[in-house]
Design a protein around this motif. Structure first.
Motif, short mmCIF file in Angstrom:
data_model
loop_
_atom_site.label_atom_id
_atom_site.label_comp_id
_atom_site.label_asym_id
_atom_site.label_seq_id
_atom_site.Cartn_x
_atom_site.Cartn_y
_atom_site.Cartn_z
N LYS A 55 4.14 9.11 6.04
CA LYS A 55 4.21 9.95 4.85
C LYS A 55 3.11 9.59 3.86
O LYS A 55 2.53 10.45 3.21
CB LYS A 55 5.59 9.80 4.21
N ALA A 56 2.83 8.29 3.76
CA ALA A 56 1.85 7.83 2.78
C ALA A 56 0.43 7.95 3.30
O ALA A 56 -0.53 7.79 2.56
CB ALA A 56 2.14 6.38 2.40
N GLY A 57 0.30 8.21 4.61
CA GLY A 57 -1.03 8.25 5.20
C GLY A 57 -1.64 6.86 5.32
O GLY A 57 -2.84 6.69 5.31
N VAL A 58 -0.76 5.87 5.43
CA VAL A 58 -1.24 4.50 5.62
C VAL A 58 -1.26 4.22 7.12
O VAL A 58 -0.27 4.44 7.80
CB VAL A 58 -0.32 3.49 4.91
N VAL A 59 -2.41 3.78 7.61
CA VAL A 59 -2.49 3.50 9.04
C VAL A 59 -2.01 2.07 9.28
O VAL A 59 -2.51 1.12 8.69
CB VAL A 59 -3.95 3.64 9.54
N GLU B 92 0.83 -1.19 0.00
CA GLU B 92 0.00 0.00 0.00
C GLU B 92 0.88 1.26 0.00
O GLU B 92 0.60 2.21 -0.72
CB GLU B 92 -0.91 -0.03 1.22
N ILE B 93 1.94 1.22 0.80
CA ILE B 93 2.84 2.37 0.84
C ILE B 93 3.50 2.56 -0.52
O ILE B 93 3.59 3.67 -1.05
CB ILE B 93 3.91 2.17 1.94
N LYS B 94 3.95 1.45 -1.11
CA LYS B 94 4.60 1.54 -2.41
C LYS B 94 3.65 2.06 -3.49
O LYS B 94 4.06 2.75 -4.41
CB LYS B 94 5.15 0.17 -2.82
N ASN B 95 2.37 1.70 -3.34
CA ASN B 95 1.37 2.20 -4.29
C ASN B 95 1.17 3.70 -4.17
O ASN B 95 0.97 4.40 -5.14
CB ASN B 95 0.02 1.52 -4.05
N ARG B 96 1.18 4.15 -2.93
CA ARG B 96 0.84 5.56 -2.71
C ARG B 96 2.02 6.50 -2.90
O ARG B 96 1.84 7.66 -3.22
CB ARG B 96 0.31 5.74 -1.29
N LEU B 97 3.22 6.01 -2.63
CA LEU B 97 4.38 6.90 -2.68
C LEU B 97 5.23 6.62 -3.91
O LEU B 97 5.33 5.47 -4.35
CB LEU B 97 5.25 6.72 -1.44
N ASP B 98 5.84 7.68 -4.42
CA ASP B 98 6.78 7.52 -5.51
C ASP B 98 8.18 7.63 -4.91
O ASP B 98 8.46 8.49 -4.08
CB ASP B 98 6.56 8.64 -6.53
#
Ligand SMILES: [Zn+2]
Length: 583
Positions: free
Chosen positions: A86-90, A6-12
């Protein structure tokens, strides 16, 4: 989807790295001066399409998680936390990656920090005291300074009401036990509380300074004991806030107390850290080494020599830090006091810092009025030790020469004396850390070959023909080669990667990325592949030969004539094969 995906999806990766390093567009990729070593021309590359980074000088690289781990100097779990934020992933508490004892202790420390901060808000006297010491409100907030009230169980009650177990509160270091009654009580009472943050900025331990009249029966400072998340010999007060500035300036200012550190930061010396009264440990020095090569110690003028030992200057020199000293004036020797009175004065003191050896020289020569034979001997004795600690030979020679000329004696005599000291002390040197990511020759060869054949697949058949994957040493590379060999369709990367595990996809992307940056000419590629295969074969044969010669030795010891003959024949055969390749 795992939190990692999920983090990898949201962040570049570009946006993650840009927070730390200034990136420049270079074709479809980005480049920069590597943050992990000193360089003039960029060899640090980031590929947005593959979401990976690599430094071609250090030969290290990876994904966004490894980057954050390395630049922040933290473990994977902490990198995960930083990027999740940073990604807003809880990250849910049930998350198996995080549901650990460590995490509970972090939560307790966070709750305690907030509790102490609230108590400070309620206590005007403590607020006034901090103001008096020169601390501004925003500084108090930034460092999350708080107050532990004068109570035996206020924190204990608060934390148990929140649902934490007594045993966990104890493990986090907040409770002490009466020897007689076996009952727990709050360790910190009537103290100004400084949370001690780890590298990722999480409170891991505390230092409590007594508030009000100093009482001889009570310690001025009470600190958390070592816990699962708080290791005194590794954690460095202030480093979480100072690390970026330290890296940028390639310099770290070292003060003693927490107040000194906080005031220094407030005054703009954002590259300062505190030793909290004790000497820097070897572990701490190794950690600092990741960020800077230059250390500036602040010393009292009158207790300079003592301070040097107290602050671990010698080990710092042996770890090849460039050490300078900032001398504090005799009249006010506390950086916090100086800064409170006059910020400019502090800046001047730092600007006028001098190399540690100059400081030692002045110190030693100032003690003796006349250069009598006895005095010369004393001075030499005092200065030869720090000179011995200099690891750079040129620098060492320089100071030996300087000492000889000031003492007006033959330099060779000093060299002799120095060697005697070294001989006496040998075996006590501090070993330097081995380069953790040092890649062996064979590993880089095999990886390079794999990258080459995947990138330039027109030569794939040649490589398959020439190379038996079984002679490869590195398991990950070998597995991919075996799959390549059995891949019967006409080759294209995307469909081949469908046969691979996610780790293997990552590895292959990464190796292709590395090869792309070699910028080989089309006509060089086949030669490059041929050379790599040849070297791998040579390595393999040499490896076998050394094994056979060990076996021969063993057979000779056992007087097993038949086996000796057999092994010798094998050895000759291997020699022949080697000769053939070498032609
Ligand atoms: Zn590098």
């Amino acid at each position: 989807m795992t939190p990692i995906d999920e983090i990898k999806n949201r962040l570049d990766i570009v946006e993650v790295i840009q927070d730390y390093v200034k990136l420049k567009k270079a074709g479809k990729d980005y480049k920069a001066l590597c943050p992990f070593h000193k360089e003039k021309n960029p060899s640090f590359f980031v590929s947005p399409s593959k979401q990976i980074w690599h430094c071609f000088s250090c030969n290290i690289g990876g994904d966004m998680f490894t980057f954050v781990q390395k630049i922040e100097g933290v473990e994977f779990a902490d990198a995960l936390r930083i990027l999740a934020k940073k990604a807003g992933v809880v990250l849910k508490r049930e998350d198996p990656q995080l549901k650990s004892q460590r995490n509970i202790l972090y939560q307790i420390c966070e709750e305690a920090t907030e509790f102490f901060q609230e108590q400070l808000q309620k206590n005007k006297a403590v607020q006034d005291y901090l103001k008096n010491r020169g601390l501004e409100n925003k500084t108090i907030e930034e460092f999350k300074i708080g107050y532990a009230m004068d109570s035996w169980d206020a924190l204990y009650k608060h934390l148990t009401e929140l649902g934490y177990k007594e045993s966990d509160i104890e493990k986090a270091g907040f409770l002490a036990k009466k020897e007689t009654s076996n009952k727990y009580y709050d360790r910190f009472r009537n103290r100004i509380m400084f949370p001690i943050f780890d590298l990722s900025g999480q409170a891991a331990g505390f230092s409590g300074r007594i508030f009000g009249k100093e009482d001889e029966k009570k310690a001025k400072y009470v600190n958390s004991p070592d816990t699962l998340i708080y290791n005194k010999s590794r954690i460095i007060y202030g480093l979480d806030k100072a690390k970026m500035e330290i890296r940028q300036k390639n310099q770290c200012v070292i003060v003693e107390g927490q107040f000194d550190l906080i005031m220094a930061h407030q005054a703009g010396s954002k590259n300062a850290i505190a030793t909290s009264g004790s000497a820097l440990t070897i572990d701490q020095l190794h950690i600092l080494k990741r960020y800077a090569e230059n250390l500036v110690f602040s010393f009292d003028a009158d207790t300079g020599g003592e301070s040097a030992t107290k602050r671990a200057v010698a080990p710092a020199q042996q770890l090849e830090f460039n050490v300078r000293v900032a001398i504090l004036p005799v009249e006010d020797k506390d950086p916090a006091e100086i800064i409170k009175k006059d910020k400019k004065k502090w800046e001047n003191i730092l600007e006028n810092s001098k190399p540690i050896m100059e400081f030692y020289f002045e110190n030693a020569f100032s003690k003796y009025q006349n250069l009598t034979v006895d005095n010369k001997r004393e001075i030499a004795k005092e200065l030869l030790y720090p000179i011995k600690n200099i690891t750079n030979v040129v620098e060492q020679a320089h100071w030996l020469q300087a000492l000889a000329s000031r003492l007006k004696i033959d330099e060779r005599k000093l060299v002799e004396a120095l060697q005697k000291i070294k001989a006496r002390e040998s075996g006590e040197e501090i070993p330097s850390t081995p380069e953790t990511r040092q890649v062996s020759r064979i590993k880089s060869l095999e990886e390079h070959l794999l990258g080459l054949v995947l990138k330039y697949s027109q030569h794939l058949d040649f490589a398959k023909e020439e190379l038996n994957p079984n002679i490869l040493i590195i398991p990950e590379v070998k597995n991919v080669f075996v799959k390549l060999k059995s891949f019967k369709e006409s080759f294209d990367l995307k469909s081949f990667q469908k046969e691979l595990s996610p780790e293997e996809v990552y590895l292959t992307n990464y190796l292709i990325f590395k090869v792309e940056y070699c910028e080989l000419e089309e006509k060089e590629v086949l030669d490059e592949i041929r050379c790599a295969i040849k070297e791998i074969k040579i390595y393999n044969l040499r490896d076998k030969m050394s094994q056979v010669s060990l076996d021969i030795k063993e057979a000779e010891e056992n007087k097993d004539k038949e086996k000796i003959e057999d092994l010798k024949r094998r050895f000759y055969k291997l020699t022949e094969e080697l000769n053939e390749i070498n032609i």
